[in-house]
Every structure is written in C-alpha cells, then in structure tokens.
Design a protein around this motif. Sequence first.
Motif, mmCIF file in Angstrom:
data_model
loop_
_atom_site.group_PDB
_atom_site.id
_atom_site.type_symbol
_atom_site.label_atom_id
_atom_site.label_comp_id
_atom_site.label_asym_id
_atom_site.label_seq_id
_atom_site.Cartn_x
_atom_site.Cartn_y
_atom_site.Cartn_z
ATOM 1 N N GLN A 15 -12.876 35.830 23.861
ATOM 2 C CA GLN A 15 -11.836 35.278 24.737
ATOM 3 C C GLN A 15 -12.034 35.714 26.194
ATOM 4 O O GLN A 15 -11.973 34.900 27.113
ATOM 5 C CB GLN A 15 -10.451 35.718 24.236
ATOM 6 N N ASP A 16 -12.286 36.999 26.393
ATOM 7 C CA ASP A 16 -12.484 37.502 27.758
ATOM 8 C C ASP A 16 -13.746 36.903 28.375
ATOM 9 O O ASP A 16 -13.798 36.623 29.576
ATOM 10 C CB ASP A 16 -12.607 39.039 27.759
ATOM 11 N N PRO A 39 -24.744 31.699 14.913
ATOM 12 C CA PRO A 39 -23.340 31.524 14.495
ATOM 13 C C PRO A 39 -22.338 31.888 15.597
ATOM 14 O O PRO A 39 -21.367 31.161 15.821
ATOM 15 C CB PRO A 39 -23.206 32.462 13.292
ATOM 16 N N ASP A 42 -22.431 29.214 18.284
ATOM 17 C CA ASP A 42 -21.715 28.006 17.870
ATOM 18 C C ASP A 42 -20.207 28.183 17.992
ATOM 19 O O ASP A 42 -19.492 27.281 18.434
ATOM 20 C CB ASP A 42 -22.074 27.627 16.425
ATOM 21 N N GLU A 43 -19.743 29.356 17.594
ATOM 22 C CA GLU A 43 -18.301 29.598 17.680
ATOM 23 C C GLU A 43 -17.848 29.619 19.149
ATOM 24 O O GLU A 43 -16.804 29.062 19.498
ATOM 25 C CB GLU A 43 -17.939 30.927 16.992
ATOM 26 N N ARG A 45 -19.207 28.045 21.575
ATOM 27 C CA ARG A 45 -19.245 26.671 22.074
ATOM 28 C C ARG A 45 -17.997 25.899 21.648
ATOM 29 O O ARG A 45 -17.402 25.152 22.426
ATOM 30 C CB ARG A 45 -20.505 25.974 21.555
ATOM 31 N N PHE A 46 -17.601 26.099 20.396
ATOM 32 C CA PHE A 46 -16.393 25.443 19.872
ATOM 33 C C PHE A 46 -15.178 25.825 20.715
ATOM 34 O O PHE A 46 -14.407 24.976 21.175
ATOM 35 C CB PHE A 46 -16.198 25.860 18.410
ATOM 36 N N GLU A 47 -15.012 27.121 20.937
ATOM 37 C CA GLU A 47 -13.850 27.601 21.701
ATOM 38 C C GLU A 47 -13.923 27.135 23.157
ATOM 39 O O GLU A 47 -12.906 26.788 23.759
ATOM 40 C CB GLU A 47 -13.738 29.121 21.632
ATOM 41 N N ASN A 49 -15.362 24.405 24.256
ATOM 42 C CA ASN A 49 -15.034 22.975 24.276
ATOM 43 C C ASN A 49 -13.531 22.754 24.223
ATOM 44 O O ASN A 49 -12.989 21.882 24.895
ATOM 45 C CB ASN A 49 -15.681 22.253 23.079
ATOM 46 N N PHE A 50 -12.885 23.570 23.411
ATOM 47 C CA PHE A 50 -11.426 23.463 23.277
ATOM 48 C C PHE A 50 -10.730 23.733 24.612
ATOM 49 O O PHE A 50 -9.876 22.961 25.062
ATOM 50 C CB PHE A 50 -10.943 24.441 22.201
ATOM 51 N N VAL A 51 -11.119 24.796 25.268
ATOM 52 C CA VAL A 51 -10.486 25.156 26.541
ATOM 53 C C VAL A 51 -10.796 24.108 27.619
ATOM 54 O O VAL A 51 -9.925 23.717 28.395
ATOM 55 C CB VAL A 51 -10.929 26.566 26.998
ATOM 56 N N TYR B 97 -12.023 27.352 13.722
ATOM 57 C CA TYR B 97 -13.473 27.161 13.712
ATOM 58 C C TYR B 97 -14.081 27.461 12.351
ATOM 59 O O TYR B 97 -14.885 26.698 11.820
ATOM 60 C CB TYR B 97 -14.134 28.015 14.795
ATOM 61 N N PRO B 105 -18.583 21.191 13.994
ATOM 62 C CA PRO B 105 -18.904 22.489 14.617
ATOM 63 C C PRO B 105 -18.647 22.528 16.122
ATOM 64 O O PRO B 105 -18.477 23.612 16.682
ATOM 65 C CB PRO B 105 -20.398 22.676 14.318
ATOM 66 N N GLU B 106 -18.619 21.374 16.778
ATOM 67 C CA GLU B 106 -18.416 21.393 18.233
ATOM 68 C C GLU B 106 -16.974 21.104 18.632
ATOM 69 O O GLU B 106 -16.657 21.033 19.815
ATOM 70 C CB GLU B 106 -19.349 20.382 18.906
ATOM 71 N N PHE B 110 -11.143 17.276 18.991
ATOM 72 C CA PHE B 110 -10.139 17.538 20.043
ATOM 73 C C PHE B 110 -10.138 16.407 21.073
ATOM 74 O O PHE B 110 -9.092 15.964 21.525
ATOM 75 C CB PHE B 110 -10.441 18.848 20.771
ATOM 76 N N TYR B 143 -6.098 36.571 34.086
ATOM 77 C CA TYR B 143 -5.169 37.459 33.372
ATOM 78 C C TYR B 143 -4.254 38.191 34.362
ATOM 79 O O TYR B 143 -3.049 38.288 34.174
ATOM 80 C CB TYR B 143 -5.931 38.534 32.591
ATOM 81 N N ARG B 165 -3.571 29.695 21.693
ATOM 82 C CA ARG B 165 -4.717 28.823 21.427
ATOM 83 C C ARG B 165 -4.853 28.545 19.940
ATOM 84 O O ARG B 165 -5.098 27.417 19.528
ATOM 85 C CB ARG B 165 -5.999 29.463 21.948
ATOM 86 N N GLN B 169 -4.543 24.916 18.275
ATOM 87 C CA GLN B 169 -5.660 24.364 17.495
ATOM 88 C C GLN B 169 -5.189 23.927 16.119
ATOM 89 O O GLN B 169 -5.539 22.848 15.635
ATOM 90 C CB GLN B 169 -6.778 25.403 17.343
#
Lengths: 82, 190
Positions: A15-16, A39, A42-43, A45-47, A49-51, B97, B105-106, B110, B143, B165, B169
């Motif tokens: 997150q930071d 792995p 990938d995680e 990248r997922f987060e 993309n969400f933000v 995730y 995976p991507e 969303f 922050y 978040r 999600q």
Amino acid sequence: MGEPINCREAAERLQDFLKQELTPELEAEMQAHLERCRPCFDEARFEANFVLMLEVRARRVECPAALRARIARLLQSEMERG
Amino acid sequence: MAEPSTAGRQFNAEALPHLDALYRTALRLTGDPSQAEDLVQDTMLKAYRAWRQYQPGTNAKGWLLTILRNTFINDYRRRKLEPIATDLELVEPHALYRAIEDVDPEGAFFAKIVDEKVLEAIDALPPDFREVLVLSDMEGMSYGEIAEALEIPVGTVKSRLFRARRLLQSSLYAYAVETGIIPPRENHDG
C-alpha cells in the motif's frame, strides 16, 4: 540497498509503495522484490490498476459551470467589499 | 466591474483551479448535488476570508479540502462520527485479488463497471472510510496531508485506506458478478 525482502514484507509494504510513501531505500527493496517475484508483481499490478481506475473515475466529475459562475460572482462582491 | 485587488487576484489564481476537486469531494461527502454545491460555495467564501492565514506556496488544494471537510463536519454532518467505523477497523476484509487471480489477474473487470455504479459503491462506504479513500485515491493527497486535514494519526489514515479499498473491491466484485460482468467463482474443490 538493504537485505532482500520476502513476500510477506512485500505485502505489508504494498500500500505504501503504491502511494509512493516509502523511503527511497525501502522503495528500492520493494522494486527489487517485484522484479524477481512474479506473484507479488501481479498482485501489485492488480492493486495499482484498481487505484488508477478510481483516479480516472474521479477526474470525469467536474464542477458545474453554473456553480463556477455563482462562486466567481460571490467572490467578486466579497472582494469589492474589501 | 471593479478590478480585484492583488489579494483577490492571488486567491482566484490559487483557489479557482481546484473547484473540480472541491466539487467532486463535496459530492462524495454529502451524496447530494445541491448540498455539494452549497458546500463548495461556503468553502470558497470561508477560504477567501481566511486567505491571509494561508501561506502562499504551500499546498492550496490540501488547504481548501481541509476547509471543505471541516465545513462539512461542522455544518452539514449532523451526526457525530459514526461509531460503526471503530468496529469496522477491526474487520480484516479478505483480499479480492487472491480470490480472482485465476479469472481476472489484472482486475480488468473494474474498468467495465460504469462510473455511476463505482461512485455509488464509494458513497455506500462508511463515512470515515469513504473520506480517506476519496482524499487519497481520487484527489491524490498524501498520508500526511490527509492526517492533517482529518486530525487523525497517519497510522489511522493507512488502516482506513486499506479497509476502504478492500470493502470497495468486494462490493464492486459483488456487483460485477450480479450483473454478469465477471463470471462467479467456480468451486475448485477436489
């Protein structure tokens, strides 16, 4: 640069990292981990993309023109009053 | 029309570019367009009157959003801080995730949800979580800036953002499954 970090530490820092709030040293360690750990990459990248998606949605909402004009008028009269 | 004074011109130059950000945030905080308009207007008047206290060169957007948020709390939000948020701080929502990395995976799903539904889901978050998410992820505040604006510790900002978040999600995922944007998770038992 510090010691290599493991996946648990990377998860704790994710997150930071995405918020670009890590110190340069911690950020470099995180980068190094993401470069060699698919792995975690990938995680991340997922987060990310969400933000990014949230940021894009936010940008599409604009202040209505009528409100903008009303505020300009109000400020103008406030400024004239001194 | 009289020419604005130097202070007036400075204020216009520094504050007016942030009207979109103020309006967006007001909309998310109040959940109501007409209240949002009033809130932005009140914020701009207060900001102008407090202009002398503002140090030029510091973060004008953060300063304005702080005034907006305080105005919202004092004049618009009748209730006290919702106690439910304290309980939610203890909840550890699961990571989406991990649940969908095989199917998406991507997180492409969303992007397939229309703006209106995303904003609705944000509006449905508990207020304490929602304001942190809006300031951080929609307005790009750090922050430290959020902590200052909300008068809470940085650690609280981080944990609220984390949970906001996750909650968002989960709710977007539920919506996507419901509407067929993403197939429901299969059971991989056995």
